[in-house]
Design a protein around this motif. Structure first.
Motif, PDB file in Angstrom:
ATOM      1  N   GLY A  13       0.812  -1.218   0.000  1.00 10.51           N
ATOM      2  CA  GLY A  13       0.000   0.000   0.000  1.00 10.51           C
ATOM      3  C   GLY A  13       0.844   1.266   0.000  1.00 10.51           C
ATOM      4  N   LEU A  14       2.022   1.199   0.643  1.00 18.32           N
ATOM      5  CA  LEU A  14       2.925   2.363   0.637  1.00 18.32           C
ATOM      6  C   LEU A  14       3.372   2.677  -0.785  1.00 18.32           C
ATOM      7  N   GLN A  15       3.774   1.641  -1.517  1.00 19.86           N
ATOM      8  CA  GLN A  15       4.226   1.842  -2.894  1.00 19.86           C
ATOM      9  C   GLN A  15       3.073   2.288  -3.783  1.00 19.86           C
ATOM     10  N   LEU A  16       1.894   1.777  -3.509  1.00 23.58           N
ATOM     11  CA  LEU A  16       0.712   2.156  -4.297  1.00 23.58           C
ATOM     12  C   LEU A  16       0.413   3.644  -4.140  1.00 23.58           C
ATOM     13  N   ASN A  17       0.502   4.107  -2.903  1.00 24.44           N
ATOM     14  CA  ASN A  17       0.253   5.523  -2.651  1.00 24.44           C
ATOM     15  C   ASN A  17       1.331   6.393  -3.274  1.00 24.44           C
ATOM     16  N   LEU A  18       2.573   5.927  -3.212  1.00 24.91           N
ATOM     17  CA  LEU A  18       3.695   6.704  -3.737  1.00 24.91           C
ATOM     18  C   LEU A  18       3.635   6.827  -5.251  1.00 24.91           C
ATOM     19  N   GLU A  19       3.285   5.743  -5.929  1.00 33.15           N
ATOM     20  CA  GLU A  19       3.390   5.753  -7.393  1.00 33.15           C
ATOM     21  C   GLU A  19       2.103   6.164  -8.092  1.00 33.15           C
ATOM     22  N   LEU A  20       0.963   5.679  -7.590  1.00 31.99           N
ATOM     23  CA  LEU A  20      -0.297   5.966  -8.275  1.00 31.99           C
ATOM     24  C   LEU A  20      -1.155   6.974  -7.542  1.00 31.99           C
ATOM     25  N   GLY A  21      -0.758   7.358  -6.329  1.00 31.27           N
ATOM     26  CA  GLY A  21      -1.549   8.325  -5.583  1.00 31.27           C
ATOM     27  C   GLY A  21      -2.848   7.762  -5.044  1.00 31.27           C
ATOM     28  N   ILE A  22      -2.967   6.432  -5.033  1.00 29.99           N
ATOM     29  CA  ILE A  22      -4.164   5.805  -4.464  1.00 29.99           C
ATOM     30  C   ILE A  22      -3.950   5.638  -2.969  1.00 29.99           C
ATOM     31  N   SER A  23      -4.929   6.045  -2.187  1.00 30.87           N
ATOM     32  CA  SER A  23      -4.790   6.044  -0.740  1.00 30.87           C
ATOM     33  C   SER A  23      -4.537   4.645  -0.195  1.00 30.87           C
ATOM     34  N   ARG A  24      -3.759   4.593   0.901  1.00 33.24           N
ATOM     35  CA  ARG A  24      -3.514   3.316   1.574  1.00 33.24           C
ATOM     36  C   ARG A  24      -4.798   2.758   2.186  1.00 33.24           C
ATOM     37  N   GLU A  25      -5.809   3.597   2.278  1.00 34.37           N
ATOM     38  CA  GLU A  25      -7.075   3.109   2.838  1.00 34.37           C
ATOM     39  C   GLU A  25      -7.684   2.008   1.976  1.00 34.37           C
ATOM     40  N   LEU A  26      -7.198   1.903   0.722  1.00 35.56           N
ATOM     41  CA  LEU A  26      -7.664   0.798  -0.111  1.00 35.56           C
ATOM     42  C   LEU A  26      -7.352  -0.538   0.560  1.00 35.56           C
ATOM     43  N   VAL A  27      -6.184  -0.618   1.234  1.00 37.34           N
ATOM     44  CA  VAL A  27      -5.825  -1.854   1.930  1.00 37.34           C
ATOM     45  C   VAL A  27      -6.809  -2.127   3.065  1.00 37.34           C
ATOM     46  N   THR A  28      -7.159  -1.069   3.810  1.00 34.51           N
ATOM     47  CA  THR A  28      -8.151  -1.238   4.882  1.00 34.51           C
ATOM     48  C   THR A  28      -9.486  -1.692   4.308  1.00 34.51           C
ATOM     49  N   THR A  29      -9.848  -1.125   3.162  1.00 27.20           N
ATOM     50  CA  THR A  29     -11.097  -1.526   2.511  1.00 27.20           C
ATOM     51  C   THR A  29     -11.065  -3.000   2.135  1.00 27.20           C
ATOM     52  N   LEU A  30      -9.927  -3.433   1.594  1.00 24.96           N
ATOM     53  CA  LEU A  30      -9.805  -4.846   1.216  1.00 24.96           C
ATOM     54  C   LEU A  30      -9.926  -5.745   2.440  1.00 24.96           C
ATOM     55  N   GLN A  31      -9.284  -5.342   3.556  1.00 27.14           N
ATOM     56  CA  GLN A  31      -9.381  -6.151   4.775  1.00 27.14           C
ATOM     57  C   GLN A  31     -10.833  -6.249   5.246  1.00 27.14           C
ATOM     58  N   ALA A  32     -11.532  -5.102   5.208  1.00 27.58           N
ATOM     59  CA  ALA A  32     -12.933  -5.105   5.647  1.00 27.58           C
ATOM     60  C   ALA A  32     -13.787  -5.978   4.730  1.00 27.58           C
ATOM     61  N   LEU A  33     -13.517  -5.911   3.425  1.00 26.42           N
ATOM     62  CA  LEU A  33     -14.280  -6.732   2.481  1.00 26.42           C
ATOM     63  C   LEU A  33     -14.021  -8.215   2.696  1.00 26.42           C
ATOM     64  N   ILE A  34     -12.763  -8.550   3.017  1.00 27.21           N
ATOM     65  CA  ILE A  34     -12.431  -9.958   3.268  1.00 27.21           C
ATOM     66  C   ILE A  34     -13.246 -10.479   4.448  1.00 27.21           C
ATOM     67  N   VAL A  35     -13.304  -9.688   5.540  1.00 29.25           N
ATOM     68  CA  VAL A  35     -14.083 -10.100   6.707  1.00 29.25           C
ATOM     69  C   VAL A  35     -15.556 -10.230   6.342  1.00 29.25           C
ATOM     70  N   LEU A  36     -16.031  -9.273   5.541  1.00 27.76           N
ATOM     71  CA  LEU A  36     -17.443  -9.305   5.142  1.00 27.76           C
ATOM     72  C   LEU A  36     -17.759 -10.575   4.352  1.00 27.76           C
ATOM     73  N   PHE A  37     -16.900 -10.903   3.402  1.00 23.68           N
ATOM     74  CA  PHE A  37     -17.170 -12.087   2.574  1.00 23.68           C
ATOM     75  C   PHE A  37     -16.911 -13.382   3.342  1.00 23.68           C
ATOM     76  N   ILE A  38     -15.976 -13.341   4.307  1.00 19.84           N
ATOM     77  CA  ILE A  38     -15.787 -14.529   5.152  1.00 19.84           C
ATOM     78  C   ILE A  38     -17.057 -14.780   5.948  1.00 19.84           C
ATOM     79  N   ALA A  39     -17.636 -13.701   6.491  1.00 20.60           N
ATOM     80  CA  ALA A  39     -18.873 -13.851   7.263  1.00 20.60           C
ATOM     81  C   ALA A  39     -19.997 -14.390   6.378  1.00 20.60           C
ATOM     82  N   ALA A  40     -19.934 -14.086   5.088  1.00 26.08           N
ATOM     83  CA  ALA A  40     -20.948 -14.591   4.152  1.00 26.08           C
ATOM     84  C   ALA A  40     -20.548 -15.934   3.560  1.00 26.08           C
ATOM     85  N   GLY A  41     -19.530 -16.565   4.134  1.00 27.71           N
ATOM     86  CA  GLY A  41     -19.115 -17.888   3.650  1.00 27.71           C
ATOM     87  C   GLY A  41     -18.541 -17.862   2.250  1.00 27.71           C
ATOM     88  N   GLY A  42     -17.960 -16.711   1.865  1.00 28.33           N
ATOM     89  CA  GLY A  42     -17.388 -16.622   0.513  1.00 28.33           C
ATOM     90  C   GLY A  42     -18.439 -16.733  -0.574  1.00 28.33           C
TER      91      GLY A  42
END
Length: 636
Positions: free
Chosen positions: A559-588
């Protein structure tokens, strides 16, 4: 019908997506090679001598393979259909390997000529080249064909259900990546996109943006400094993931890992700063203090639940607030007034920042480079002591599998010690340590985390006490009826869970995980909440938690490199983590027999009946409810 639709999507990807990135500049813009030619939106240019005329043929071969697999899916006889799908899958893997050879061969030919002419590596005509989306899709498609071939055979569905602890997290991860790709698509324009490009070219730059985003996120796996940084970030997640999973196995939801980590940090600071003595004594005591601080803070909610029946979620949340207040009270100031009288504390170091005094040098954890005999950047000699000790210990454990577990463990420790002594005598291996690698504070807490993983795995699945604890988690009343002391087990489970969370403090305080060997206000106690996501994705198994923590560490580093090169916020990583938990709770989003143990058992029994000879089918129970359940036994 769904499989034919999947084939149609695969053909669309092979034809529309770029296969290779021939050259890429900082900021992401690159030269893309696809089925219908080269797309160079920023006019970066490539040498005319680059041989890429084979790419359309490669794409055509994959389209032909997809058409053949569509025909194979229509074959009625399952064995023949499986053989065709297996053959096509293996052919796809060979085709994928051939494509890689042709691509890197063509790049090497051009850059080799430039190097021969004396051009510096940083100025080569083709730089930062890589496979692109169609290439990754082709590899995944070949694996899908192999999986489909296995599913055609008897017991295929049971085979997939048997691996549900891997299938469900992978499905959740795939869904999270898909949603993350949509977010990236919305966030910014394609790499090098402009109004002058055609609609197809702009679409291609968007697809390249998504591919490059996830390449950057996973880029730490491709170099040693990125891997060290990922393991550095993964270390506390292993501890907190184990802490949460241990509670889950006992049927308890320990949401107090932040508070237990904080109390572990306070305890280890007190011992590490104020206890003098030799390192062989103070360092182990400092580590034990971290575990004891966390165990105390976790044991209190366990006792409250066992004694009064209060819910552990409420108690652990409140204990988090108390721990945070004690933490700030100790290191934010030294002068207080208590009932009108001045009170002086000795914990805060001089200065405006809220921090303790430094840990004594003898109580600090060494870095991994120091354990390998390397001191800072530059030339050095790699010691064989620790590598040989680990290799000897693990080899002994795996080789003598028929021995009782206790003998194997003692033997592994003894052989590992001999390996350590022998490795210390052997001459070191000369290496050059880059400056970027030497500054990473990847420390010995990682080895403690691996030891914790082994101990938790052994306790839960190799001991009677662990079996009783898991039985309590699955069915408390049945466990109590069988003689398990629920109150005692609840206190023990919460104390052990707290101790694991407290050990995460060794990474921050004793290993300088927060840049200094001291307790600071910037202690990231919230990593305790991240442990919930790690435990869920790791399916509460120690190995799954270790791999998940590494995945999260890689994503955080990338995420650090992503923010440095493309200007995409590191919060994308947090979003991915939250989505993983959400889909795990939904049994994938998978069928319920992947998440329901009873339905999974039914699938297994159906497969056994299908595979059994006709005369033996009647002896196999029809399902979990067809007879009295057998008494489960702990593994020996």
């Amino acid at each position: 019908m769904l499989l034919l639709l999947a084939n149609l999507i695969a053909v669309s990807l092979f034809l529309s997506c770029p296969w290779w990135v021939l050259k890429r500049e900082f900021g992401g813009a690159g030269v893309l090679a696809g089925t219908f030619g080269v797309i160079d939106p920023q006019e970066l240019g490539i040498p005319d001598s680059l041989a890429i005329g084979w790419i359309p043929w490669l794409s055509g071969a994959w389209v032909l393979l997809a058409l053949c697999s569509s025909w194979a899916l229509l074959i009625r006889e399952r064995q023949l259909r499986a053989r065709w799908l297996y053959s096509l899958g293996i052919g796809g893997l060979l085709l994928f390997g051939l494509g890689l050879l042709r691509f890197y061969g063509a790049i090497g030919a051009v850059n080799g000529v430039a190097l021969a002419e004396g051009i510096l590596p940083a100025r080569l005509p083709l730089r930062r080249f890589s496979p692109s989306l169609a290439c990754y899709a082709s590899f995944a498609y070949a694996l899908l064909l192999l999986l489909l071939g296995r599913l055609q055979l008897p017991g295929g569905k049971a085979f997939l259900v048997r691996w549900r602890q891997i299938v469900v997290p992978l499905s959740a991860l795939g869904l999270a990546v898909a949603v993350g790709a949509v977010v990236v698509w919305i966030l910014r324009p394609g790499l090098g996109a402009s109004p002058d490009l055609t609609l197809f070219e702009n679409l291609t730059t968007k697809l390249d943006l998504i591919t490059y985003t996830f390449q950057l996120l996973f880029s730490p796996l491709t170099h040693l400094s990125g891997l060290f940084q990922s393991l550095l970030l993964a270390t506390p997640l292993v501890f907190t993931g184990l802490a949460v999973a241990f509670g889950f196995q006992a049927g308890l939801f320990n949401i107090g890992a932040p508070g237990q980590l904080t109390m572990g940090a306070i305890a280890t600071m007190l011992v590490g700063v104020y206890l003098s003595g030799p390192g062989w004594l103070t360092l182990p005591l400092s580590i034990l203090a971290a575990a004891a601080g966390g165990a105390l803070w976790g044991g209190i909610p366990g006792w409250l639940k066992a004694r009064f029946g209060t819910h552990e979620v409420i108690n652990t949340i409140m204990m988090n607030y108390i721990a945070a207040s004690i933490f700030l009270f100790l290191i934010s100031a030294n002068q207080y007034r208590f009932f009108g009288y001045p009170v002086t504390l000795p914990f805060k170091a001089p200065g405006p920042e809220a921090r303790s005094y430094e840990i004594r040098p003898e109580s600090r954890l060494p870095t991994v480079l120091e354990l390998l005999g390397l001191q800072g950047s530059g030339a050095g000699e790699l010691s064989w002591a620790w590598p040989l000790a680990l290799l000897a210990g693990v080899s002994f454990y795996l080789f003598w599998r028929r021995w009782p577990i206790q003998r194997r463990l003692i033997g592994s420790l003894a052989v590992g010690l001999l390996g350590y002594l022998l490795g210390g005598i052997l001459p070191g291996w000369p290496v050059e340590v880059p400056a970027g690698l030497a500054v990473i504070r990847f420390n010995g807490a990682f080895l403690i985390a691996l030891l914790a993983v082994a101990v938790v795995n052994f306790y839960l699945w190799r001991t009677i006490e662990g079996y009783e604890l898991r039985a309590m988690g699955l069915s408390p009343k049945a466990a109590e009826y069988a003689g398990v002391n629920l109150g005692q087990k609840q206190i023990l489970a919460m104390a052990v869970s707290g101790a694991l969370a407290g050990l995460a403090a060794t990474h921050y305080v004793l290993g300088a995980g927060i840049e200094e060997y001291r307790l600071k206000q910037s202690l990231p106690a919230n990593v305790g909440f991240d442990g919930i996501a790690v435990a869920l994705m790791g399916q509460n198994s120690p190995l799954g938690i270790t791999l998940t923590a590494l995945l999260f560490g890689v994503l955080l580093t990338g995420g650090l490199q992503l923010n440095l090169e493309l200007g995409i916020s590191r919060e994308l990583v947090t979003t991915l983590q939250a989505l993983i938990v959400l889909f795990i709770a939904a049994g994938g989003l998978l069928p319920t027999y992947f998440t329901d143990p009873l339905q999974a058992a039914q699938v297994e029994m159906d497969a056994q009946r299908a595979l059994a000879p006709s005369g033996e089918k009647e002896e196999i129970p029809l399902g979990p409810s067809s007879g009295p359940p057998s008494t489960p036994q702990p593994q020996s």
